[in-house]
Design a protein around this motif. Structure first.
Motif, short mmCIF file in Angstrom:
data_model
loop_
_atom_site.label_atom_id
_atom_site.label_comp_id
_atom_site.label_asym_id
_atom_site.label_seq_id
_atom_site.Cartn_x
_atom_site.Cartn_y
_atom_site.Cartn_z
N UNK A 34 0.85 -1.19 0.00
CA UNK A 34 0.00 0.00 0.00
C UNK A 34 0.89 1.24 0.00
N UNK A 35 0.74 2.06 -1.04
CA UNK A 35 1.61 3.24 -1.17
C UNK A 35 0.77 4.46 -1.53
N UNK A 36 1.06 5.58 -0.87
CA UNK A 36 0.42 6.85 -1.22
C UNK A 36 1.48 7.79 -1.78
N UNK A 37 1.23 8.36 -2.94
CA UNK A 37 2.21 9.23 -3.61
C UNK A 37 1.59 10.61 -3.88
N UNK A 38 2.20 11.63 -3.32
CA UNK A 38 1.81 13.01 -3.58
C UNK A 38 2.60 13.49 -4.80
N UNK A 39 1.91 13.62 -5.94
CA UNK A 39 2.60 13.95 -7.19
C UNK A 39 3.07 15.40 -7.26
N UNK A 40 2.69 16.22 -6.27
CA UNK A 40 3.24 17.57 -6.24
C UNK A 40 4.67 17.57 -5.70
N UNK A 41 5.03 16.46 -5.03
CA UNK A 41 6.37 16.33 -4.47
C UNK A 41 7.19 15.23 -5.15
N UNK A 42 6.50 14.26 -5.75
CA UNK A 42 7.17 13.13 -6.40
C UNK A 42 7.01 13.25 -7.92
N UNK A 43 7.53 12.26 -8.64
CA UNK A 43 7.35 12.26 -10.09
C UNK A 43 7.08 10.84 -10.58
N UNK A 64 -2.26 5.06 -4.13
CA UNK A 64 -3.14 6.23 -4.10
C UNK A 64 -2.35 7.45 -4.57
N UNK A 65 -2.79 8.05 -5.67
CA UNK A 65 -2.13 9.24 -6.23
C UNK A 65 -2.95 10.49 -5.92
N UNK A 78 1.75 10.53 -17.00
CA UNK A 78 0.88 9.55 -16.33
C UNK A 78 -0.02 8.83 -17.33
N UNK A 79 -0.69 9.60 -18.20
CA UNK A 79 -1.60 8.96 -19.15
C UNK A 79 -0.82 8.02 -20.07
N UNK A 80 0.38 8.43 -20.49
CA UNK A 80 1.22 7.57 -21.32
C UNK A 80 1.66 6.32 -20.58
N UNK A 92 -3.63 -7.00 -10.69
CA UNK A 92 -2.80 -7.04 -9.48
C UNK A 92 -2.35 -5.67 -9.00
N UNK A 93 -2.68 -4.65 -9.79
CA UNK A 93 -2.32 -3.27 -9.40
C UNK A 93 -3.58 -2.39 -9.47
N UNK A 94 -3.91 -1.75 -8.35
CA UNK A 94 -5.05 -0.83 -8.30
C UNK A 94 -4.50 0.57 -8.01
N UNK A 95 -4.75 1.49 -8.93
CA UNK A 95 -4.29 2.87 -8.76
C UNK A 95 -5.52 3.77 -8.56
N UNK A 96 -5.56 4.44 -7.42
CA UNK A 96 -6.64 5.38 -7.12
C UNK A 96 -6.13 6.79 -7.39
#
Length: 333
Positions: A34-43, A64-65, A78-80, A92-96
Motif C-alpha cells: 500500500x503506497x500513497x504518492x503526492x505527485x506535487x512532491x514526487x514524479x 493512491x495518487x 501519467x496517461x502515457x 494485481x495493481x489498483x491505482x486510485x
C-alpha cells in the motif's frame, strides 16, 4: 485497474479513499504493498518504482495518487504510462487517482463539461473513458440535512430543525468545516449535560462562513444589474454548488439586511445594531452598507420571492436553475 475519484466535494473524495484503503487493509493486513504518492512532491519515477518492482508477497498493490493535476508534464507522463504498462487491465495493481483540491478547476467540474471541452486535460479525458469513475458533487440542502443528522446520530447527538437550518445557512456545504463545527457544538452541549443542539448554541458558537461573492450578487441586484448577477450566479454553478445552496445564501443575507434595516429605521445606531445582531464583523459592515440600497417594503417583497422560489424547488414545481433565473429576473425588473 484505475479508479478516478473527482468532483468539488473533496471531503467525500477523501472519505471514499479511506474506505478503499480500509477494505484493502482488511484483506492484506501487512500493508507492504500500500503506497500513497503526492505527485506535487514526487514524479513518475516514484510510481514506476512501486508498480514495476516484483513483490515477495502474493497480494495486490494499492497505489493512491494525489495532486496529479495542474502540472502538464506530469499529466502527460501519467496517461502515457498507464497505457504503456496496461494498468487499466492489470488485476494485481489498483491505482486510485484523487481529483482533490490540487486538481484545479477543470478537474473539479469534469463531470459537468462537454466531452470536447477545451478545459479538459488529456489525462482527465483518458481517465473518464478508461477508469472506474465516481463523481462527488456538493450535497443539496436536503442531502446536507440528512448527512448532518446521520453524523450526529452516530455520535449519540441530535439537533433541532431550526438549529439545523441555521447551521446550514452559516456553513453551507463545506463538509470539512461542517464536521469541525459539529464536533465543537457536540462537546459544548454535552458539557452542559444535554445531547440536543439548539438554535442558540449555533448562534453562540458558529461564525457564518463569509462568502464574498454573495455580497457582490446582492450589490448587483440592488443596482438592478441583471447581467452581472447572472455572471456571478453562473460562476457559483460552475464551481459545482447546488442551486438550493446558492438560494440559501441569498435568503441568509437578505434576512441580515432586513434585520439591519428594521433596526436602523427605528433609530438604532451601528454600534447598538452590532450588539443586538451579533454578526461577523465583515457581514455586519456589508449588510449595513447594503441596507441603504433598499427600502424595508422592497426587502420584504424580495424575501417573500426567495421563500417562494425555495418552496417551488423543494416541491419540484420548478427546476432549480430555472427558479434562480426567474428570481433574478423578477428582482432586477
Amino acid at each position: 485497474m484505475l479508479i478516478f475519484l473527482y468532483g468539488p466535494d473533496t471531503y467525500r473524495i477523501q472519505e471514499k479513499t479511506e474506505e478503499i484503503v480500509a477494505e484493502y487493509k482488511k484483506k492484506y493486513s501487512s500493508g507492504l504493498n500500500l503506497v500513497e504518492i503526492d505527485m506535487s512532491e514526487k514524479d513518475i519515477s516514484d510510481l514506476r518504482a512501486v508498480t514495476e518492482v516484483v513483490s515477495m508477497f502474493s497480494e495486490k498493490k494499492l497505489i493512491v495518487l494525489s495532486y496529479v493535476f495542474g502540472v502538464g508534464s506530469v499529466e502527460k507522463e501519467l496517461s502515457g504510462y498507464f497505457i504503456d504498462k496496461k494498468i487499466i487491465d492489470d488485476k494485481d495493481v489498483v491505482v486510485v487517482i484523487k481529483g482533490d483540491a490540487g486538481a484545479g478547476k477543470s478537474c473539479l467540474s469534469v463531470g459537468r463539461q462537454d466531452k470536447k471541452s477545451k478545459n479538459k486535460s488529456d489525462l482527465q479525458d483518458f481517465l473518464t473513458k478508461n477508469a472506474k469513475c465516481q463523481e462527488f458533487i456538493y450535497f443539496n440542502f436536503l442531502q446536507l440535512k440528512k448527512w448532518v443528522n446521520g453524523w450526529l446520530k452516530k455520535e449519540g447527538m441530535e439537533i433541532n430543525e431550526r438549529a439545523l437550518s441555521k447551521l446550514i445557512d452559516f456553513i453551507g456545504n463545506d463538509l470539512w468545516q461542517m464536521k469541525q463545527e459539529l464536533l465543537k457544538l457536540s462537546a459544548f452541549v454535552l458539557n452542559c449535560g444535554n445531547n440536543i443542539i439548539g438554535e442558540t448554541d449555533v448562534e453562540s458558537l458558529v461564525k457564518p462562513k463569509v462568502n464574498v461573492d454573495i455580497f457582490l450578487m446582492v450589490d448587483s441586484l440592488a443596482r438592478k444589474d441583471r447581467i452581472t448577477t447572472m455572471k456571478l450566479l453562473r460562476k457559483h454553478l460552475e464551481k459545482g454548488e447546488e442551486e438550493l445552496y446558492i438560494l440559501n445564501m441569498f435568503v441568509y443575507q437578505f434576512r441580515n439586511i432586513i434585520q439591519m434595516k428594521d433596526l436602523a429605521d427605528r433609530g438604532e445606531n451601528e454600534q447598538d445594531i452590532a450588539k443586538k445582531l451579533k454578526m461577523h464583523p465583515y457581514v455586519l459592515k456589508k449588510s449595513f452598507d447594503q441596507a441603504k440600497s433598499f427600502s424595508l417594503p422592497e426587502l420584504k417583497k424580495i424575501y417573500r420571492m426567495m421563500l417562494q422560489a425555495d418552496l417551488c424547488i423543494k416541491t419540484g414545481k420548478v427546476k432549480p436553475d430555472t427558479a434562480l433565473d426567474l428570481l433574478v429576473m423578477d428582482i432586477t425588473k
